[in-house]
Design an enzyme around this catalytic site. Sequence first.
Site, short mmCIF file in Angstrom:
data_model
loop_
_atom_site.label_atom_id
_atom_site.label_comp_id
_atom_site.label_asym_id
_atom_site.label_seq_id
_atom_site.Cartn_x
_atom_site.Cartn_y
_atom_site.Cartn_z
CG LEU A 1 39.32 42.20 29.32
CD1 LEU A 1 37.91 41.62 29.28
CD2 LEU A 1 39.34 43.59 28.71
N GLY B 1 38.87 44.49 36.99
CA GLY B 1 37.89 44.00 37.97
C GLY B 1 38.43 44.07 39.39
NE ARG C 1 33.93 35.74 41.38
CZ ARG C 1 33.85 35.33 40.11
NH1 ARG C 1 33.52 34.08 39.86
NH2 ARG C 1 34.09 36.14 39.10
CB THR D 1 34.19 41.21 30.55
OG1 THR D 1 32.90 40.62 30.32
CG2 THR D 1 34.82 40.55 31.76
CD GLU E 1 29.17 35.00 31.66
OE1 GLU E 1 29.83 34.74 32.68
OE2 GLU E 1 29.60 34.77 30.52
CE1 TYR F 1 73.85 40.14 63.00
CE2 TYR F 1 75.02 41.49 64.59
CZ TYR F 1 74.27 41.37 63.45
OH TYR F 1 73.93 42.50 62.73
CE1 TYR G 1 71.22 50.93 66.00
CE2 TYR G 1 70.11 49.40 67.49
CZ TYR G 1 70.12 50.58 66.75
OH TYR G 1 69.02 51.38 66.76
CB SER H 1 85.01 30.02 71.51
OG SER H 1 85.35 29.07 70.54
CB ALA I 1 88.42 31.57 74.13
C1 UD1 Z 1 34.37 35.60 32.61
C2 UD1 Z 1 33.36 35.34 31.48
C3 UD1 Z 1 32.92 33.88 31.51
C4 UD1 Z 1 34.13 32.98 31.39
C5 UD1 Z 1 35.18 33.31 32.47
C6 UD1 Z 1 36.46 32.56 32.18
C7 UD1 Z 1 32.17 37.44 31.15
C8 UD1 Z 1 30.90 38.18 31.39
N1 UD1 Z 1 32.22 36.20 31.64
O1 UD1 Z 1 33.70 35.38 33.84
O2 UD1 Z 1 32.04 33.63 30.40
O3 UD1 Z 1 33.72 31.63 31.49
O4 UD1 Z 1 35.48 34.71 32.46
O5 UD1 Z 1 37.37 32.73 33.23
O6 UD1 Z 1 33.06 37.95 30.52
N2 UD1 Z 1 37.29 42.78 34.29
C9 UD1 Z 1 37.47 44.09 33.90
N3 UD1 Z 1 36.45 44.97 34.08
C10 UD1 Z 1 35.25 44.58 34.60
C11 UD1 Z 1 35.07 43.24 34.99
C12 UD1 Z 1 36.11 42.36 34.82
O7 UD1 Z 1 38.54 44.47 33.42
O8 UD1 Z 1 34.37 45.45 34.71
C13 UD1 Z 1 38.41 41.84 34.14
C14 UD1 Z 1 38.82 41.19 35.44
O9 UD1 Z 1 39.83 41.93 36.07
C15 UD1 Z 1 39.28 39.81 35.00
C16 UD1 Z 1 38.53 39.58 33.70
O10 UD1 Z 1 38.02 40.82 33.29
O11 UD1 Z 1 40.68 39.79 34.74
C17 UD1 Z 1 37.38 38.57 33.88
O12 UD1 Z 1 36.50 39.07 34.87
P1 UD1 Z 1 35.85 38.11 35.95
O13 UD1 Z 1 35.02 38.94 36.84
O14 UD1 Z 1 36.88 37.24 36.53
O15 UD1 Z 1 34.88 37.26 35.00
P2 UD1 Z 1 34.34 35.81 35.29
O16 UD1 Z 1 33.19 35.90 36.22
O17 UD1 Z 1 35.45 34.93 35.65
MG MG Z 2 37.41 35.24 36.19
#
Ligand code: UD1
Ligand code: MG
Length: 499
Positions: A39, A42, A46, A110, A187, A399, A420, A438, A456
């Site tokens: 995945l 995202g 943050r 996710t 969560e 240089y 240049y 030199s 030189a």
């Molecule tokens: C997630 C878990 C949490 C876990 C933590 C571990 C969920 C809801 N929560 O939280 O339980 O403890 O990881 O690190 O899964 N991503 C997508 N599409 C989205 C959202 C996220 O592909 O719509 C990807 C992000 O790019 C990332 C990964 O999923 O690589 C995790 O997403 P992130 O937002 O970091 O989840 P956490 O809040 O860390």
């Molecule tokens: Mg995460």
Amino acid sequence: MNRALRCYGLRATGAGRLEPTCYDQNVSKSTHDAHAVILAAGKGTRMKSARAKVLHPLLGVPLLDHVVRTVQSLGVEPITVVVGHQAEVVEAAFAGRGLGFVRQDPPLGTGHAVQAARERVAAHPERTLLVVNGDLPLLRAETLARLLEAHRSGGAAATLLSVVLDDPAEYGRVVREADGSVRAVVENKDASPEQKRIREINAGIYAFQPGRLLEALAQLRPQNAQGEYYLTDVIGLLRKAGQRVNVVTAADSQEALGVNSHSELAAAARILRQRRCQALMASGVGIEDPETTFVGAEVEVEADAVLRAFTVLEGRTKVAAGAVVGPFVRIVDSSVGPGAQILDHCLLRACVVEEGASVGPFAHIRPESRIGAKAKVGNFVELKKTHLGDGSKAPHLSYIGDATVGPGVNIGAGTITCNYDGTHKHPTRIEAGAFVGSDTTLIAPITIGEGAYIAAGSAITEDVPPGALALGRARQVNKAGWAEARRAKAGKGKPGEGR
Ligand code: UD1
Ligand code: MG
């Protein structure tokens, strides 16, 4: 003991290269028989960055690359990466890596991300599906192998990886029944005060039976504090449907460090650097101070090379046996030959330093330069697109750009190639055994013939034939008694007697 797991964490090859291929040699690809979804869609809110989170560099490669390498090292295939935020950029960064991509647009959580890969999940109904968050760079292949093995032998609909943390922070909590079985993952933002006290957290790494996962995914609803489709809700849904869910708890809680902010990125970098230095030292590399030594993921260092304090090796740099680098040196995409030394405070980029050569202190070697065997580049010398022949020397304050310097040449202090003209770059050629005095300016294009001498202080504008002496400076004139006459005229005494 005939342990199946040959190595853990980062494995150094003969050349000290990073190999996160620490898989169980007896657990073959067919035993894993898994395919994977990573995945990576995202936004990484943050991070507060315009750059997609999974592309932030960590040990010189994108954050996501660490996860991809670890999964690939187990022979898990195919691997599908779910991309969304800056999808094109992420796909381009991983082109040619044998990955499949699925778009999730917009990213709604996710669970929604795995839904976007639904067809890929359904394509291998009999095989285990590994789902890994793309922001977990410290995950070890050994741990993934354990998870897959536990899933295979446990026969559960899902097996998830957990760790126990002193501070469970923002992570999802693993909520268990009184008998210890898993009830759900909750969560942090949705957890009750009591659940927030749970220290066992969900690492974001799961093995699923694809069919069961697809059934549960279809039931996801975004009814939670973040209004997202949580993959973690699948766990509770499977349990409610009477399915078994198992948990594997990783011993090293660091592996679950999810990178969500710059602070967590830096924490992950620190741990990866330590692992990298440990692996290199185990393979025979001398590292004076691992705390201040940065060795990128793709760097190779041979046994018996020595890295002194505050050395930074990046990109596809190679350091051969017997070379000594540092302190306070940065080398990018370059090769340092056997026994060469790179002294204090140098920057080298995309260049080659051959066997026994010496560079620095305080040298800047720019791309496409090659420093020949036993050649010497000394302090405050800059080379650009220059080949310095074997045994040649440019010891001080020069240089040298766009130049081809033959073997055995001496370049005196303060020599400048004027390469240049404000519009074009021009080449300088200095043939074998020439001696450049030199403070010479060599106004390119220009050739200094074999064995020629340059006086030189010369400004050289015309080619110098082999064996000739070139003088390119005004002839000196000494005027006898001039100073005394001047002082007398000004009514001053002898030198040093007042003003
Ligand atoms: C997630 C878990 C949490 C876990 C933590 C571990 C969920 C809801 N929560 O939280 O339980 O403890 O990881 O690190 O899964 N991503 C997508 N599409 C989205 C959202 C996220 O592909 O719509 C990807 C992000 O790019 C990332 C990964 O999923 O690589 C995790 O997403 P992130 O937002 O970091 O989840 P956490 O809040 O860390
Ligand atoms: Mg995460």
